[in-house]
Design a protein around this motif. Structure first.
Motif, PDB file in Angstrom:
ATOM      1  N   ALA A 208       0.834  -1.196   0.000  1.00 14.28           N
ATOM      2  CA  ALA A 208       0.000   0.000   0.000  1.00 14.28           C
ATOM      3  C   ALA A 208       0.872   1.250   0.000  1.00 14.28           C
ATOM      4  N   ARG A 209       0.268   2.337  -0.469  1.00 14.15           N
ATOM      5  CA  ARG A 209       0.944   3.641  -0.446  1.00 14.15           C
ATOM      6  C   ARG A 209      -0.106   4.731  -0.271  1.00 14.15           C
ATOM      7  N   ARG A 210       0.209   5.692   0.574  1.00  9.25           N
ATOM      8  CA  ARG A 210      -0.724   6.784   0.798  1.00  9.25           C
ATOM      9  C   ARG A 210      -0.791   7.683  -0.439  1.00  9.25           C
ATOM     10  N   VAL A 211      -1.945   8.324  -0.644  1.00 10.74           N
ATOM     11  CA  VAL A 211      -2.151   9.271  -1.739  1.00 10.74           C
ATOM     12  C   VAL A 211      -2.625  10.581  -1.127  1.00 10.74           C
ATOM     13  N   LEU A 212      -1.999  11.670  -1.534  1.00 10.23           N
ATOM     14  CA  LEU A 212      -2.316  12.984  -0.969  1.00 10.23           C
ATOM     15  C   LEU A 212      -3.238  13.771  -1.880  1.00 10.23           C
ATOM     16  N   ALA A 213      -3.967  14.671  -1.287  1.00  6.86           N
ATOM     17  CA  ALA A 213      -4.795  15.590  -2.057  1.00  6.86           C
ATOM     18  C   ALA A 213      -3.918  16.677  -2.666  1.00  6.86           C
ATOM     19  N   ALA A 214      -4.508  17.532  -3.524  1.00  4.74           N
ATOM     20  CA  ALA A 214      -3.747  18.611  -4.149  1.00  4.74           C
ATOM     21  C   ALA A 214      -3.183  19.562  -3.094  1.00  4.74           C
ATOM     22  N   SER A 215      -3.853  19.663  -1.961  1.00  7.09           N
ATOM     23  CA  SER A 215      -3.394  20.541  -0.880  1.00  7.09           C
ATOM     24  C   SER A 215      -2.234  19.934  -0.101  1.00  7.09           C
ATOM     25  N   GLY A 216      -1.914  18.665  -0.320  1.00  2.00           N
ATOM     26  CA  GLY A 216      -0.857  17.996   0.425  1.00  2.00           C
ATOM     27  C   GLY A 216      -1.367  17.216   1.611  1.00  2.00           C
TER      28      GLY A 216
END
Length: 590
Positions: A208-216
């Motif tokens: 698994a890997r985390r995914v960030l929003a455009a805001s970080g």
């Protein structure tokens, strides 16, 4: 003069037979020799068997490590294809549904076995997963609200229409799953602990890997599953020895795969739970686990893989090999292979016991037959020893010449099998580079001695579009392509010719007793036509076949070189001239 009649009477009552004097020492010598031979045979056999068993254990541990690597190697690329690093996550799955579905299809195309499932969950409780059943058929598992049950849709092709199939009865919330929690906690790639899958109830490892929003800010987690059923089946099929075992564990002792016992325990309520090696009902597995657990904490634990010997609770001697499998995403597994000494020493012990008993019961027969058998055995052992020496010197093609059905025959056949492996390319089954060079040198020596059959030729083949096949269809397809090319070459040469894989996508052919340079050119052109034919193993459905073709250089002995090195260099140069000429021709349109 008086005499003492008692003295000659005593001598006469105990006559000393010359025959007895000659036979008794000889019989004792034969018995002693039999005992000595038995002892030496046992000692030499045990040393040899110990060495072979150590190599067998290490080889088996290595095979398990390769199987694990084959299961996990592509998982990182799958995640990067599904969500490239730096690409912001959508605030809602439905806003970028088509793009997500397309990327997930591409991601599951990279390594469809075993990485055929990619999925994503976010902080809103939404979830989207794409599970590939085959190259064309897949299912989409989707929920757009946190309190709704996942809907399952079937479709074919990357943009095929979705057909609703069913809705799951159990509520699936991605935020509560181990993969989501681990991905949320760790900044990079991470492997979850092995767990029992929500749907299949089988052991699964998830990357698994985390995914960030455009805001970080953290938005969600993308993951891919690696089912461990195939790995467990692989370990279960390993034939270590009659009573040998192999297993894989995590650092906490939980079983991942085992050839000796289940890797999960059944609960009273009908469910399943992870099973620790220490709780297994298999005595040898528990004993091997305790040894490995103790040794991993020792200062020398970094020197892996290792082979060790210990005695179990019953006093039985056990050989154990173990290794550690790690990667940058957090996998830290231990592979263990164990087998009792009695499994591989039984033949040696029985043979020695039989020899000593026959010598004790039938000394007279042993005098006549035993010496002949000793000479017979010693001769075969000398032949095997000489073959071992010559193989150690680099001559892999030396015949053993031992035709027996006993342990020595088995040893000879095992040695011949080892010779075959040393001469053979594992992927294609062709001769390897070393075997080809040996055969070429031998053929050149024969040609120098017999000038009537002095002409021979070497063809050097380099496949033209192999890298494109690897890049487009994956390394598994590349391996299948090499195997198909190898089979084509094998069936399109004469019986006395030799085909070998030289390196990578390069092949060489030794043409024996060629009539002329024109004959070599004719054979070369036939092979060029064979290589240009479409490959059967990677012909996409509904599309034209994918071909490779190849540049072929030729060299003839003795005109182009009078030794193996010069012939290969000449053929290699000719191959490159052919390749570059072809490229130049295609560029100029001539």
């Amino acid at each position: 003069m008086s005499t003492d009649p008692a003295i000659p009477a005593a001598r006469a009552s105990h006559p000393l037979s010359l025959k007895l004097v000659l036979i008794v020492p000889y019989v004792i010598l034969v018995i002693a020799l039999a005992v000595a031979v038995g002892t030496l045979s046992y000692s030499a056999g045990s040393r040899a068997v110990y060495t072979v068993s150590e190599h067998l254990l290490l080889e088996t541990v290595g095979r398990i490590a390769q199987a694990v690597d084959r299961h996990i190697i592509g998982s990182g690329a799958v995640l990067e294809s599904a969500f490239p690093d730096g690409m912001p996550a959508p605030t809602a799955i439905e806003s970028e549904f088509h793009d997500l579905r397309t990327r997930f299809w591409i991601a599951t195309s990279l390594h469809i076995d075993p990485n055929n499932y990619v999925y994503y969950g976010n902080e809103a409780g939404q979830g989207l997963g794409l599970y590939r059943h085959s190259l064309q058929d897949a299912e989409l598992r989707m929920k757009l609200k946190s309190d709704e049950h996942r809907a399952i849709y079937r479709f074919s092709g990357i943009d095929g229409p979705l057909q609703f199939e069913r809705r799951e009865t159990k509520l699936f919330d991605p935020r509560t799953r181990p993969w989501y929690q681990d991905g949320k906690r760790v900044t990079g790639h991470t492997w979850t602990s092995v767990y029992i899958d929500f749907g299949t109830r089988e052991l699964v490892a998830t990357r698994a890997r985390r995914v960030l929003a455009a805001s970080g800010a953290f938005e969600g987690v993308v993951a891919t599953d690696v089912s461990l059923r195939a790995l467990n089946d692989f370990v279960g099929r390993l034939e270590v020895s009659p009573n040998g075992i192999a297993f894989i564990i995590e650092q906490d002792g939980n079983l991942i795969a085992s050839s000796a016992s289940p890797n999960m325990a059944s609960l009273p309520d009908g469910g399943s739970a992870r099973l620790k090696a220490a709780d297994s009902d298999h005595t040898l597995l528990r004993a091997a686990y305790r040894l490995v657990q103790d040794r991993l904490g020792a200062p020398e634990a970094t020197a892996l893989p290792r082979v060790m010997t210990f005695s179990d609770e019953a006093g039985q001697e056990i050989h154990v090999a173990f290794d550690r499998i790690r990667d940058t995403a957090g996998i830290d597994w231990i592979t263990v292979v164990a087998m009792p000494t009695s499994d591989f020493m039984a033949g040696v012990t029985e043979n020695v016991t039989r020899t000593v008993m026959l010598a004790a019961v039938a000394v007279a027969l042993a005098i006549v037959i035993g010496l002949r058998i000793l000479g017979w055995v010693a001769g075969d052992l000398r032949r095997i020893s000489e073959a071992v020496r010559r193989v150690g010197a680099g001559d892999f093609d030396v015949p053993v010449g031992v035709d027996r059905s006993d342990e020595i025959g088995q040893l000879a056949r095992s040695f011949e099998a080892m010779q075959t492996q040393l001469r053979t390319d594992k992927l294609t089954g062709l001769a390897n580079r070393e075997a080809f060079l040996q055969q070429l040198n031998k053929r050149i020596d024969l040609a120098r001695k017999d000038r009537r059959n002095a002409r021979l030729a070497v063809l050097f083949i380099d496949l033209n579009r192999f890298k494109a096949i690897n890049d487009t269809y994956g390394h598994d397809a590349g391996d299948l392509a090499l195997q198909e090319v190898a089979e084509r070459l094998r069936i399109n040469v004469r019986g006395g010719d030799l085909v070998a894989r030289y390196a990578g996508d390069e092949f060489v052919i030794l043409l024996d007793q060629v009539a002329s340079r024109e004959a070599v050119v004719h054979i070369r052109r036939q092979i060029e036509e064979v290589l240009c034919q479409p490959l059967q193993v990677i012909t996409p459905e509904g599309q034209e076949g994918v071909g490779t073709g190849g540049a072929i250089g030729q060299a003839i002995f003795p005109e182009d070189g009078d030794n193996a090195n010069d012939l290969l260099k000449a053929a290699d140069r000719a191959m490159y001239e052919h390749k570059f000429a072809g490229r130049k021709s295609s560029l100029t349109g001539s």
